[in-house]
Design an enzyme around this catalytic site. Structure first.
Site, PDB file in Angstrom:
ATOM      1  N   HIS A 162      -8.497   0.933  -3.787  1.00 25.70           N
ATOM      2  CA  HIS A 162      -9.400   0.659  -2.652  1.00 25.70           C
ATOM      3  C   HIS A 162     -10.123   1.964  -2.305  1.00 25.70           C
ATOM      4  O   HIS A 162      -9.528   2.885  -1.761  1.00 25.70           O
ATOM      5  CB  HIS A 162      -8.537   0.152  -1.496  1.00 25.70           C
ATOM      6  CG  HIS A 162      -9.280  -0.138  -0.235  1.00 25.70           C
ATOM      7  ND1 HIS A 162      -8.639  -0.402   0.958  1.00 25.70           N
ATOM      8  CD2 HIS A 162     -10.614  -0.216   0.042  1.00 25.70           C
ATOM      9  CE1 HIS A 162      -9.536  -0.631   1.907  1.00 25.70           C
ATOM     10  NE2 HIS A 162     -10.733  -0.510   1.381  1.00 25.70           N
TER      11      HIS A 162
ATOM     12  N   HIS B 103      -1.239  -1.253  -4.334  1.00 23.68           N
ATOM     13  CA  HIS B 103      -2.517  -0.965  -3.658  1.00 23.68           C
ATOM     14  C   HIS B 103      -2.595   0.530  -3.354  1.00 23.68           C
ATOM     15  O   HIS B 103      -1.706   1.102  -2.725  1.00 23.68           O
ATOM     16  CB  HIS B 103      -2.571  -1.789  -2.371  1.00 23.68           C
ATOM     17  CG  HIS B 103      -3.852  -1.704  -1.620  1.00 23.68           C
ATOM     18  ND1 HIS B 103      -4.953  -2.492  -1.913  1.00 23.68           N
ATOM     19  CD2 HIS B 103      -4.227  -0.940  -0.563  1.00 23.68           C
ATOM     20  CE1 HIS B 103      -5.935  -2.216  -1.065  1.00 23.68           C
ATOM     21  NE2 HIS B 103      -5.520  -1.268  -0.231  1.00 23.68           N
TER      22      HIS B 103
ATOM     23  N   SER C  77       0.852  -1.194   0.000  1.00 22.53           N
ATOM     24  CA  SER C  77       0.000   0.000   0.000  1.00 22.53           C
ATOM     25  C   SER C  77       0.883   1.238   0.000  1.00 22.53           C
ATOM     26  O   SER C  77       1.679   1.444   0.936  1.00 22.53           O
ATOM     27  CB  SER C  77      -0.885   0.022   1.240  1.00 22.53           C
ATOM     28  OG  SER C  77      -1.407   1.335   1.403  1.00 22.53           O
TER      29      SER C  77
HETATM   30  C1  DX5 Z   1      -6.176   1.153   5.798  1.00 23.61           C
HETATM   31  C2  DX5 Z   1      -5.722   0.881   4.378  1.00 23.61           C
HETATM   32  C3  DX5 Z   1      -4.602  -0.069   4.280  1.00 23.61           C
HETATM   33  C4  DX5 Z   1      -3.332   0.393   4.931  1.00 23.61           C
HETATM   34  C5  DX5 Z   1      -2.565  -0.806   5.373  1.00 23.61           C
HETATM   35  O1  DX5 Z   1      -7.361   1.852   5.794  1.00 23.61           O
HETATM   36  O2  DX5 Z   1      -6.803   0.367   3.601  1.00 23.61           O
HETATM   37  O3  DX5 Z   1      -4.360  -0.425   2.917  1.00 23.61           O
HETATM   38  O4  DX5 Z   1      -2.505   1.161   4.106  1.00 23.61           O
HETATM   39  O5  DX5 Z   1      -1.487  -0.383   6.134  1.00 23.61           O
HETATM   40  P1  DX5 Z   1      -0.737  -1.364   7.121  1.00 23.61           P
HETATM   41  O6  DX5 Z   1      -0.241  -2.509   6.313  1.00 23.61           O
HETATM   42  O7  DX5 Z   1       0.357  -0.509   7.669  1.00 23.61           O
HETATM   43  O8  DX5 Z   1      -1.730  -1.803   8.165  1.00 23.61           O
HETATM   44 ZN    ZN Z   2      -6.423  -0.525   1.535  1.00 32.07          ZN
END
Ligand code: DX5
Ligand code: ZN
Length: 229
Positions: free
Chosen positions: A70, A37, A12
């Site tokens: 997303h 992502h 992400s």
């Molecule tokens: C949260 C996002 C995630 C986030 C994940 O709302 O949808 O994609 O970036 O981050 P980590 O892996 O740090 O939990």
């Molecule tokens: Zn996400």
């Protein structure tokens, strides 16, 4: 159905250097990312603000794998066409984002994207049952959406239920939130095949020192693969 052992890692870019997205995307792809992502937040559906369609279109110019967008926005329908035009390969909307998720999923496919459906931690797996023929991916949030770097919520039973509901359909199960080499095996064993990871991929690296990204991606992948044989 994707082969169980075919684990995909989707970093992400919420955890990337916001002043250098192009270089960050190239760095994670060269270090083994399968998908990129992109977390779109509206300050309304979730308490944080990130990217609109022009930013996503700019990211697209650097993505050579799959751009997995997303959408944490409500309403979502008025923006589907714009994010499709921005070059999303997969557009994921939240089941909780409005009263007409069926229409939303139809609109995503009509716009030429693969359709993803995301579930907040409090939404049961069974809620997707009437929609499974309309989706290419179900995203199970293992944090409350809005921020990177939160602690993983253990929803492995929900993932297992979802995998059973999906059956033979070619639908990915994506896990988003708190994925690390410690938590990846739990969800992989339960049937997930796409692992989003922000902080656990970007930690310790930078565009001028990207090797840690590769080390981190490999560690998550190895831990997940180890759980499914
Ligand atoms: C949260 C996002 C995630 C986030 C994940 O709302 O949808 O994609 O970036 O981050 P980590 O892996 O740090 O939990
Ligand atoms: Zn996400």
């Amino acid at each position: 159905m994707p082969k169980r052992q075919d684990i995909k890692i989707a970093p992400s870019i919420l955890s990337a250097d916001f002043a250098d997205f192009g270089a960050e995307i190239r760095a994670i792809e060269s270090q083994g990312a399968d998908w990129v992502h992109v977390d779109v937040m509206d300050g309304h559906f979730v308490p944080n603000l990130t990217f609109g369609p022009p930013a996503v279109a700019a990211f697209r110019r650097h993505v050579t794998t799959v751009m997995d967008v997303h959408l944490m926005i409500a309403p979502v329908d008025p923006y589907i066409e714009a994010f499709a035009q921005a070059g999303a390969d997969i557009l994921t909307a939240h089941l909780e984002a409005g009263p007409h998720i069926h229409r939303t999923l139809q609109a995503i496919r009509a716009a030429g994207c693969k359709a993803g459906l995301a579930l907040n931690p409090g939404t049961p797996a069974e809620a997707v049952a009437p929609l499974l023929d309309m989706v290419d991916l179900v995203c199970v949030m293992t944090v409350n959406p809005g921020f990177g770097g939160q602690s993983f919520l253990d929803l492995t039973d929900k993932v297992r239920t979802l995998r059973a509901l999906i059956g033979d359909r070619p639908v990915h199960i994506e896990i988003d939130g708190g994925v690390t080499p410690d938590t990846a095996p739990l969800v992989a064993a339960a049937g997930a095949d796409v692992l989003v990871a922000g902080s656990a991929v970007f930690k310790g690296g930078s565009v001028s020192d990207p090797d840690p990204y590769g080390t981190n991606i490999r560690a998550i992948r190895k831990a997940a693969q180890g759980a499914i044989g």
